[in-house]
Design an enzyme around this catalytic site. Sequence first.
Site, mmCIF file in Angstrom:
data_model
loop_
_atom_site.group_PDB
_atom_site.id
_atom_site.type_symbol
_atom_site.label_atom_id
_atom_site.label_comp_id
_atom_site.label_asym_id
_atom_site.label_seq_id
_atom_site.Cartn_x
_atom_site.Cartn_y
_atom_site.Cartn_z
ATOM 1 N N ASP A 24 -0.193 4.913 1.197
ATOM 2 C CA ASP A 24 -0.441 5.836 2.301
ATOM 3 C C ASP A 24 -0.238 5.155 3.646
ATOM 4 O OD1 ASP A 24 -1.294 8.183 0.774
ATOM 5 O OD2 ASP A 24 -2.944 6.896 0.151
ATOM 6 N N ASP A 31 0.875 -1.162 0.000
ATOM 7 C CA ASP A 31 0.000 0.000 0.000
ATOM 8 C C ASP A 31 0.920 1.222 0.000
ATOM 9 O OD1 ASP A 31 -2.231 1.666 0.272
ATOM 10 O OD2 ASP A 31 -2.130 1.594 2.451
#
Length: 560
Positions: free
Chosen positions: A54, A52
């Site tokens: 963020d 991922d």
Amino acid sequence: MTTSWSDRLQNAADMPANMDKHALKKYRREAYHRVFVNRSLAMEKIKCFGFDMDYTLAVYKSPEYESLGFELTVERLVSIGYPQELLSFAYDSTFPTRGLVFDTLYGNLLKVDAYGNLLVCAHGFNFIRGPETREQYPNKFIQRDDTERFYILNTLFNLPETYLLACLVDFFTNCPRYTSCETGFKDGDLFMSYRSMFQDVRDAVDWVHYKGSLKEKTVENLEKYVVKDGKLPLLLSRMKEVGKVFLATNSDYKYTDKIMTYLFDFPHGPKPGSSHRPWQSYFDLILVDARKPLFFGEGTVLRQVDTKTGKLKIGTYTGPLQHGIVYSGGSSDTVCDLLGAKGKDILYIGDHIFGDILKSKKRQGWRTFLVIPELAQELHVWTDKSSLFEELQSLDIFLAELYKHLDSSSNERPDISSIQRRIKKVTHDMDMCYGMMGSLFRSGSRQTLFASQVMRYADLYAASFINLLYYPFSYLFRAAHVLMPHESTVEHTHVDINEMESPLATRNRTSVDFKDTDYKRHQLTRSISEIKPPNLFPLAPQEITHCHDEDDDEEEEEEE
């Protein structure tokens, strides 16, 4: 000549753990470099590393980033009619923690355990205890599956929202212009329920993230809001040497490109002296607009991104994986198809316990690595405040001493009130070391809902995925035994069992009895000579048949 490990294993006396009672500790990495294990994982079986962006690749600085999100959300609320006084509030990082539950009926922030038992209850800035709590929660318990009423604030993006909810409830409860009600507040003839207030906050947060200026202000001052780690290119380049690496983020391409360009903005490449490389070169597959957790189910249409304009090319992408191409949407099945991998081949690394970890684990069987940035502070308290933990152990010893010679015939009732008060005081001091809401993982001796989710869904977890840099890619992350109270509090010493006190103790289930029982079984069945079942009795397994969480299922299949 050096003795091989296989030879040493033949003699238990040569095992390292038997050389020293605490030998295992000297093999462990430094606490801040550690990766912690819930389920065993053999790194050499991992063929793909997924990320991922963020709060995983891009770690946002705290409290600067939360303060920005808080301010923008307050401004949005004021713009739709909320009182101007709210602009006076500033984000206080000492109050919220992740994993709290907001009760949309009574407006309370709750910290609960895995079963819904209340650990902490706050109405605004007021912490509620005892009889007041039982008025609203008679059994100090909530039905967690009542998702219409209870909302779990599980993500790092939820931290500003958590504190804002407390600010709003406190303001409307105590401001003389408003009349506080059990389920909301009144302004003259106008009534606002906590449920409506909560929905306004949720809408404002979404607006700030998707339509507001949060991303714009972030990229305007990346140095202020985003952590930059020089070890990132090195780790990803090493991962790419042993497997494939992919990025799956919910962010759009333009924002992703700016963040990732900053993260890899070094004058050199993976190592000092090597040439600089664009961030895209560290990944075999790049997916933006992933829309997790939908991504782990049916997903969305896979499209190709025009990296010059940031716009999507028309039509569904149906071709093979192309290096340097950025894709939009898709699904976890798409990832497996394009990379030629299946569930357990993939280690997915993310910070979102629901969007990243739970769904990738339950729907796809991917191996999971949860990034928990707060773990750094949790470990600091765990080690720095060891005196508090030691005092609690001493108080337990005092309690045991008072009851040592007493049994059910005793009329004596030791006065333990002073010890109980001290235990409560030390436990409170320990909780406050973490912040006003206490530890992310526990309240006193009880684990939180968040802790139970980490243990259930994350195979591995750490403060940062960068900690993988300190382990070889052949490493076996082996889970420690999860001990029950009868195992953690009873020493491994021989105890003579009194058969009168414990009649079931004679029910010895170990295979050493089998030869002795063969004769008894023969006596029972000797009169039955004509018709017999194929197998009269089970035989003790001579090979390993139980699953011991060693991540070796495939090896066993190959051996067969």
